[in-house]
Design a protein around this motif. Structure first.
Motif, PDB file in Angstrom:
ATOM      1  N   GLN A 247       0.827  -1.207   0.000  1.00 52.48           N
ATOM      2  CA  GLN A 247       0.000   0.000   0.000  1.00 52.48           C
ATOM      3  C   GLN A 247       0.863   1.261   0.000  1.00 52.48           C
ATOM      4  O   GLN A 247       0.551   2.243  -0.685  1.00 52.48           O
ATOM      5  CB  GLN A 247      -0.916  -0.021   1.224  1.00 52.48           C
ATOM      6  CG  GLN A 247      -2.016  -1.079   1.146  1.00 52.48           C
ATOM      7  CD  GLN A 247      -2.853  -1.127   2.397  1.00 52.48           C
ATOM      8  OE1 GLN A 247      -2.588  -0.373   3.345  1.00 52.48           O
ATOM      9  NE2 GLN A 247      -3.861  -1.991   2.410  1.00 52.48           N
ATOM     10  N   LYS A 250       2.224   1.724  -3.480  1.00 52.00           N
ATOM     11  CA  LYS A 250       1.173   2.188  -4.385  1.00 52.00           C
ATOM     12  C   LYS A 250       0.872   3.661  -4.164  1.00 52.00           C
ATOM     13  O   LYS A 250       0.705   4.436  -5.128  1.00 52.00           O
ATOM     14  CB  LYS A 250      -0.084   1.345  -4.166  1.00 52.00           C
ATOM     15  CG  LYS A 250      -1.219   1.676  -5.108  1.00 52.00           C
ATOM     16  CD  LYS A 250      -2.397   0.763  -4.852  1.00 52.00           C
ATOM     17  CE  LYS A 250      -3.551   1.123  -5.795  1.00 52.00           C
ATOM     18  NZ  LYS A 250      -4.738   0.267  -5.535  1.00 52.00           N
ATOM     19  N   ALA A 251       0.805   4.102  -2.885  1.00 54.28           N
ATOM     20  CA  ALA A 251       0.534   5.514  -2.601  1.00 54.28           C
ATOM     21  C   ALA A 251       1.666   6.401  -3.100  1.00 54.28           C
ATOM     22  O   ALA A 251       1.436   7.496  -3.628  1.00 54.28           O
ATOM     23  CB  ALA A 251       0.346   5.697  -1.091  1.00 54.28           C
ATOM     24  N   ASP A 253       3.657   5.795  -5.651  1.00 57.27           N
ATOM     25  CA  ASP A 253       3.573   5.869  -7.118  1.00 57.27           C
ATOM     26  C   ASP A 253       2.452   6.787  -7.568  1.00 57.27           C
ATOM     27  O   ASP A 253       2.602   7.564  -8.517  1.00 57.27           O
ATOM     28  CB  ASP A 253       3.367   4.471  -7.695  1.00 57.27           C
ATOM     29  CG  ASP A 253       4.573   3.575  -7.476  1.00 57.27           C
ATOM     30  OD1 ASP A 253       5.653   4.141  -7.213  1.00 57.27           O
ATOM     31  OD2 ASP A 253       4.429   2.339  -7.554  1.00 57.27           O
ATOM     32  N   GLU A 254       1.296   6.746  -6.887  1.00 52.04           N
ATOM     33  CA  GLU A 254       0.191   7.630  -7.253  1.00 52.04           C
ATOM     34  C   GLU A 254       0.545   9.094  -7.008  1.00 52.04           C
ATOM     35  O   GLU A 254       0.180   9.970  -7.792  1.00 52.04           O
ATOM     36  CB  GLU A 254      -1.054   7.240  -6.463  1.00 52.04           C
ATOM     37  CG  GLU A 254      -1.636   5.886  -6.883  1.00 52.04           C
ATOM     38  CD  GLU A 254      -2.820   5.506  -6.030  1.00 52.04           C
ATOM     39  OE1 GLU A 254      -3.082   6.234  -5.027  1.00 52.04           O
ATOM     40  OE2 GLU A 254      -3.485   4.503  -6.345  1.00 52.04           O
ATOM     41  N   MET A 257       2.709  10.325  -9.854  1.00 48.45           N
ATOM     42  CA  MET A 257       1.943  10.529 -11.081  1.00 48.45           C
ATOM     43  C   MET A 257       1.172  11.836 -11.036  1.00 48.45           C
ATOM     44  O   MET A 257       1.069  12.579 -12.026  1.00 48.45           O
ATOM     45  CB  MET A 257       0.996   9.343 -11.301  1.00 48.45           C
ATOM     46  CG  MET A 257       1.717   8.032 -11.637  1.00 48.45           C
ATOM     47  SD  MET A 257       0.608   6.640 -11.796  1.00 48.45           S
ATOM     48  CE  MET A 257      -0.359   7.182 -13.193  1.00 48.45           C
ATOM     49  N   ASP A 258       0.612  12.188  -9.867  1.00 44.41           N
ATOM     50  CA  ASP A 258      -0.133  13.450  -9.749  1.00 44.41           C
ATOM     51  C   ASP A 258       0.797  14.645  -9.920  1.00 44.41           C
ATOM     52  O   ASP A 258       0.456  15.630 -10.590  1.00 44.41           O
ATOM     53  CB  ASP A 258      -0.827  13.508  -8.377  1.00 44.41           C
ATOM     54  CG  ASP A 258      -1.892  12.422  -8.263  1.00 44.41           C
ATOM     55  OD1 ASP A 258      -2.331  11.928  -9.321  1.00 44.41           O
ATOM     56  OD2 ASP A 258      -2.268  12.065  -7.130  1.00 44.41           O
TER      57      ASP A 258
END
Length: 354
Positions: A247, A250-251, A253-254, A257-258
């Motif tokens: 998790q 994943k956070a 990487d997100e 991307m933002d």
């Protein structure tokens, strides 16, 4: 009664069987202990006041059994079985005597007291030792065995009662007789026997076959070393926090991307005609274009003098110099200086011819 050395020589010459049983060596009806001493002297004993030593019957029999191998290998085998070794100087003479090649040997001491044999014991019958083992022992039944027997008896009774009985069957209608109903029931029972039962009686561990006590003891001592579950388990590492790690990745990487979406798209990089090179490359001289290759000497690196004479070359070079260095307007001081120089030169010529 003959001594053990004579009997051994006789049996070896006649190729008779020599039986070894427990602590005895048996020659038909006569037996000798394995450690019985013969009258054959050991090499270099009894000389110079040393006590006499004799070979044992066991060592001689072992030599005859291993006569086909080399002496070092024979010594190794005899040492592993704790059997006295025949010394190498005695080996040839002893084998010649035992094989009947010679009638006597100087190593045989005829003055020593010889040990006499004893009557050979009768061989034991093969069923004599296992008499008590073959006696049938009473079977000790435990609770599991009793439960297996009861379950088996119930199944056998159910099969007996499974046949079609026409006495207790009543006709359903005028079109279906009692025999027809009995045949249908028999077909149903046969089909039921062929299908797999799903009740508790057929579950794992319940429908056990009737086994004896020995097999049951072996099965009770069996231990399962590894199963499907234990193979997938790890004793050295713990993966309990793997979900939290995934998790967080994943956070992260997100979030990247933002942030990259908010920034302006970067311009496409201009691809250079010539890729960067490391070190000298004779085919990569274009990157020096625009630089003064010859410094202040103004050398034309691309020119050539092929097909030109010396005069044309000098004229061309003077023209090039004239083009490259145009005349500048002289200052008043330079003009005065030039006039004085010409006057001095003129005076010098006049004085020379006067």
């Amino acid at each position: 009664m003959a001594d053990c050395l004579t009997l051994l020589r006789q049996y070896n010459i006649q190729k008779k069987e020599i039986v070894e049983r427990e602590s005895l060596i048996i020659f038909d009806q006569i037996a000798f202990p394995r450690n019985a001493k013969t009258n054959y002297l050991v090499y270099r004993t009894g000389q110079g006041g040393t006590p006499k030593e004799y070979y044992t019957l066991e060592s001689l029999v072992f030599l005859l059994k291993n006569v086909g191998i080399s002496h070092p290998l024979y010594v190794q085998r005899a040492g592993s079985q704790n059997i006295p070794v025949i010394k190498f100087p005695d080996r040839r003479g002893l084998l010649a005597f035992l094989n009947g090649e010679v009638d006597s040997s100087p190593s045989i001491d005829k003055s020593v007291h010889l040990e006499m044999g004893i009557p050979a014991p009768a061989p034991k019958r093969p069923n004599e030792d296992s008499h008590f083992d073959s006696v049938k022992k009473p079977r000790m039944e435990n609770e599991d065995m009793i439960a297996d027997k009861q379950r088996l008896a119930v199944k056998l009774d159910a099969k007996k009662e499974g046949g079609a009985i026409t006495d207790q069957i009543r006709s359903l209608s005028e079109t279906m007789s009692v025999e027809k109903i009995a045949s249908i029931k028999a077909k149903r029972l046969a089909k039921k026997r062929a299908t797999i039962k799903t009740d508790d009686d057929m579950s794992v561990g319940q429908d056990r076959l009737f086994i004896d006590d020995t097999t049951r003891d072996i099965m009770s001592k069996e231990r399962i070393h590894r199963t499907r579950a234990t193979v997938l388990q790890s004793t050295g590492k713990s993966f309990s926090n793997i979900l939290s790690i995934l998790q967080s990745v994943k956070a992260r990487d997100e979030g990247k991307m933002d942030s990259s979406a908010k920034q302006a798209q970067p311009e496409e990089p201009k691809h250079s005609r010539n890729p960067p090179s490391h070190g000298y490359n004779r085919y990569d001289q274009e990157r020096f274009k625009g630089k003064e290759e010859t410094g202040e000497f103004k050398i034309e690196t691309t020119g050539t003098f092929h097909g030109m004479t010396l005069k044309s070359v000098t004229e061309t070079m003077s023209q090039v110099k004239a083009q490259q260095a145009p005349l500048k307007p002289a200052t008043p001081l330079e003009r005065v200086t030039a006039g004085l120089n010409r006057a001095k030169l003129l005076i010098t010529h006049v004085q020379r011819y006067m």
